[in-house]
Design an enzyme around this catalytic site. Structure first.
Site, PDB file in Angstrom:
ATOM      1  N   VAL A 323     -13.830  12.688  18.258  1.00 40.75           N
ATOM      2  CA  VAL A 323     -13.642  11.350  17.710  1.00 40.75           C
ATOM      3  C   VAL A 323     -14.916  10.845  17.061  1.00 40.75           C
ATOM      4  O   VAL A 323     -14.916  10.235  15.984  1.00 40.75           O
ATOM      5  CB  VAL A 323     -13.162  10.376  18.799  1.00 40.75           C
ATOM      6  CG1 VAL A 323     -13.131   8.940  18.267  1.00 40.75           C
ATOM      7  CG2 VAL A 323     -11.795  10.778  19.313  1.00 40.75           C
ATOM      8  N   ALA A 324     -16.037  11.138  17.709  1.00 43.70           N
ATOM      9  CA  ALA A 324     -17.317  10.704  17.167  1.00 43.70           C
ATOM     10  C   ALA A 324     -17.639  11.431  15.865  1.00 43.70           C
ATOM     11  O   ALA A 324     -18.296  10.879  14.976  1.00 43.70           O
ATOM     12  CB  ALA A 324     -18.424  10.933  18.193  1.00 43.70           C
ATOM     13  N   ILE A 326     -15.475  12.535  13.610  1.00 42.50           N
ATOM     14  CA  ILE A 326     -14.583  12.179  12.497  1.00 42.50           C
ATOM     15  C   ILE A 326     -15.121  10.948  11.779  1.00 42.50           C
ATOM     16  O   ILE A 326     -15.362   9.914  12.408  1.00 42.50           O
ATOM     17  CB  ILE A 326     -13.152  11.903  13.010  1.00 42.50           C
ATOM     18  CG1 ILE A 326     -12.530  13.160  13.591  1.00 42.50           C
ATOM     19  CG2 ILE A 326     -12.285  11.357  11.875  1.00 42.50           C
ATOM     20  CD1 ILE A 326     -11.182  12.938  14.231  1.00 42.50           C
ATOM     21  N   GLU A 328     -14.481   7.959  10.452  1.00 48.88           N
ATOM     22  CA  GLU A 328     -13.389   6.998  10.325  1.00 48.88           C
ATOM     23  C   GLU A 328     -13.559   6.088   9.115  1.00 48.88           C
ATOM     24  O   GLU A 328     -12.585   5.638   8.507  1.00 48.88           O
ATOM     25  CB  GLU A 328     -13.300   6.123  11.586  1.00 48.88           C
ATOM     26  CG  GLU A 328     -12.927   6.872  12.846  1.00 48.88           C
ATOM     27  CD  GLU A 328     -14.182   7.270  13.636  1.00 48.88           C
ATOM     28  OE1 GLU A 328     -15.248   7.342  13.004  1.00 48.88           O
ATOM     29  OE2 GLU A 328     -14.078   7.516  14.841  1.00 48.88           O
ATOM     30  N   ASP A 370      -6.821   5.483 -30.522  1.00 48.49           N
ATOM     31  CA  ASP A 370      -6.172   5.017 -31.744  1.00 48.49           C
ATOM     32  C   ASP A 370      -6.980   3.835 -32.271  1.00 48.49           C
ATOM     33  O   ASP A 370      -7.721   3.194 -31.524  1.00 48.49           O
ATOM     34  CB  ASP A 370      -4.732   4.600 -31.440  1.00 48.49           C
ATOM     35  CG  ASP A 370      -4.003   4.110 -32.685  1.00 48.49           C
ATOM     36  OD1 ASP A 370      -4.266   4.658 -33.765  1.00 48.49           O
ATOM     37  OD2 ASP A 370      -3.182   3.184 -32.561  1.00 48.49           O
TER      38      ASP A 370
END
Length: 673
Positions: A323-324, A326, A328, A370
């Protein structure tokens, strides 16, 4: 008939008018019967663009989570919630503080989904704008009677439709007959070219040709700017050219292709998932001796003992590490940056369908643009005009400010000719009366009805004013009070109205390609008739015998005077201006007492072959220079692109000198002007 009609309806431009009428089984003076209309509607349906079914809301929401990093965050949020729950039970707490981390992760994902769904929904609404280009009603011949306001959605192939100046074309139609000598249609909504296209009835002997070459066809969503005609409906609904555009847009929207940024993020997510999984598994396994113990007997492990509590404990440590590890905040930061970029683009009227598409700008190295309507305003405006002064060897040049059809936008630089000498009066009279255009206001945006060049001439007249000071004051006061508006969208052009009331219009000699001019016969306040002419400068000079000086005196054109006029014309053309000559004629011969269609000479006005002889021995007045000016923001945009290392290329069908002049003005080209 129906089988052949279905097979050939898209090739109506290659048929003669008689073949079209025979193929559609319709008479030009009767139209379709009610029974035949119902029969054809069963086959071809209603004349309207189909509303493509958009993605349901649940699918749009689901697609926002179809991303590797988002999926990793979902797993992280779930595991974080489980750990928080277990940790809370261990320490005897169950408050909100325990679940802050999973709550923040979920909040980030929800915000990401909301922004994504909102952006894509806005883009879907923008794609519906094509339907606003469709005509609401049409003048149609049914059962031998003319229906003035038939809903356009009720048209079927074979219907006979009448079009006039200002009408929006309700379907793709084959021109069956002209009611005026010329017919011009503005097709910029399909081709991007602002200049109206001259139309006719002759067949185009090609089974497959580009839209611009179909000179006997008018297309749904375009506008008639000059003349009137009768047409045979050839294609309706999704079979029209604008229907094909909508179909292509819808098909393009279904194509799913990952941008470079999304590919890199997915690749990063896959590698991160693999790396975190391996590290967590390694961390858990190297602590095996704490939850898996045994006794050694003769060097061999026996009596294995497994501690589920310690195994779970070290699994929590491994998950906490995952978790740390990743990031977030990465999806949130990326989404926020893309959303801010999308918002800035939306403020510039750029529609972004999906947030990752904003990243495409960062990868751009070449922009092909154009000119008409993109680099320019797609609104013609008078930039300058000149007339002769007190001598045939001197000329006066007046510069005009303002680039829109709003009469209050700008004015004539250093204008002090409020009394208006003879030349300026003749210039204003021709620009106001020899003119079929009008101006309306859609919200805060002023638009032209009819030819853009003629609308620009009327705006010039409003800036010039009228020679009568009392009338001029009244017009100015009324315009200030009404803000130029008669009702919700009609613009009141007081100066032009004064000239048209003063010079009553009796007949019109329509523009054609041979003489390149248009003229009107008017009744002057003195009771005599006058011919007012505007057209190509070279052509008017060839047919002019005199020039008018500022004091109103007429002088025969000599070679030096002609060279001066041509030199001024060349100078204006080199600036990329479209030049129109202005002239008049007082000695009209048999048309000097012309009054209406019952006049003996009226039959000559029905034959364009006589127009050149009528427009001869003219008195030349001056030249007006018009152009489609660059947008104000283009200069900075070009400079920003150059600083960013982006090469800008202009693709246009305009005259080379005109295109070069515009490109120099926006600093895309450098060199001598």
């Amino acid at each position: 008939m129906e089988e052949s009609l279905g097979e050939k309806q898209f090739h109506a431009w290659s048929w003669s008018v008689e073949e079209c009428l025979k193929e559609y089984n319709v008479k030009l003076d009767k139209g379709l019967s009610t029974y035949e209309v119902e029969k054809r509607r069963e086959r071809y349906g209603w004349n309207e663009l189909q509303k493509e079914k958009g993605k349901p809301m649940w699918k749009l929401v689901f697609e926002q989570f179809d991303d590797m990093l988002v999926k990793i965050l979902l797993v992280a949020a779930f595991i974080s919630f489980i750990l928080a729950y277990l940790h809370g039970n261990e320490i005897g707490e169950s408050g909100f503080e325990v679940y802050v981390e999973p709550f923040v992760i979920v909040l980030i994902l929800v915000l990401n989904a909301i922004v994504g769904v909102w952006q894509e929904t806005n883009a879907e609404k923008a794609l519906e704008a094509l339907k606003e280009m469709q005509c609401e009603s049409a003048k149609v011949l049914r059962d031998g009677y003319l229906v003035p306001d038939l809903p356009a959605r009720e048209l079927v192939p074979g219907d006979i439709v009448e079009l006039r100046v200002g009408d929006k074309v309700p379907a793709d139609m084959r021109i069956a007959g002209l009611k005026t000598s010329t017919l011009r249609v503005e097709q910029s909504s399909l081709t991007g070219e602002a200049m109206p296209v001259l139309k006719g009835t002759n067949p185009v002997h090609m089974d497959d040709c580009e839209l611009q070459a179909k000179e006997n066809m008018v297309f749904s969503g375009t506008t008639v700017v000059n003349g009137s005609c009768l047409c045979i409906v050839a294609s309706t609904g999704m079979h029209t050219e604008i229907g094909k555009i909508q179909k292509q847009i819808h098909e393009a929207s279904l194509e799913e292709s990952d941008t470079p940024l999304k590919k890199k993020l997915d690749e990063f997510g896959n590698r991160l998932t693999t790396a975190i999984g391996l590290v967590c598994l390694t961390v858990w396994l190297i602590n095996y001796k704490y939850f898996l113990t045994w006794d050694l007997v003769d060097g061999w492990p026996t009596n294995f003992r497994f501690s589920f509590e310690k195994c779970t404990y070290y699994f929590k440590i491994a998950v906490a590490l995952a978790v740390a590890a990743i990031p977030e905040g990465l999806p949130a930061v990326i989404t926020t940056c893309l959303a801010l970029g999308t918002r800035k683009m939306a403020q510039k009227n750029a529609i972004v369908r999906k947030l990752p598409s904003v990243e495409t700008l960062g990868c751009t190295t070449v922009i092909c643009s154009d000119k008409t309507g993109t680099l320019t305003t797609n609104q013609m405006s008078v930039i300058e005009f000149f007339t002769l002064g007190g001598k045939t060897t001197s000329s006066r040049i007046f510069r005009v400010e303002g680039t829109t059809y709003d009469p209050k936008d700008g004015g004539i630089v250093d204008w002090n000719c409020y009394n208006m000498d003879a030349n300026l009066q003749a210039m204003a009279e021709v620009c106001a009366v020899c003119n079929d255009a009008g101006i309306f206001c859609n919200g805060r945006l002023f638009r032209a009805t009819g030819l853009p060049t003629e609308a620009a001439l009327k705006v010039l007249v409003e800036k010039m004013g009228v020679p009568d000071s009392k009338v001029r004051s009244k017009i100015r006061d009324s315009q200030l009070a009404a803000n130029y508006l008669i009702d919700s969208n009609t613009v009141k052009l007081g100066c032009c109205e004064w000239w048209t009331k003063r010079s009553k219009r009796l007949a019109t000699l329509e523009f054609d390609r041979i003489r390149k001019s248009m003229s009107v016969i008017v009744r002057e306040p003195t009771g005599s008739n006058r011919l007012l002419v505007k057209g190509a400068v070279e052509n008017l000079l060839e047919r002019s015998s005199h020039v008018q000086l500022a004091d109103g005196s007429l002088v025969p054109i000599d070679e030096s005077c002609r060279q001066l006029l041509l030199l001024r014309h060349l100078e204006m053309s080199s600036k990329g201006l479209r030049c129109l000559g202005v002239a008049y004629k007082d000695e009209l011969g048999e048309f000097s007492d012309y009054y209406n269609e019952s006049h003996p000479a009226h039959k000559k006005l029905l034959d364009p072959a006589y127009y050149s002889s009528i427009e001869s021995e003219l008195v030349f007045v001056g030249v007006v220079g018009l152009r489609d000016p660059p947008r104000e923001e283009v200069h900075k945009a070009i400079d920003d692109c150059r600083e960013a290392g982006i090469k800008v290329m202009v693709i246009t069908g305009d005259n080379k000198s005109t295109a070069e002049a515009i490109c120099r003005e926006i600093r895309l080209l450098f060199g001598r002007r």
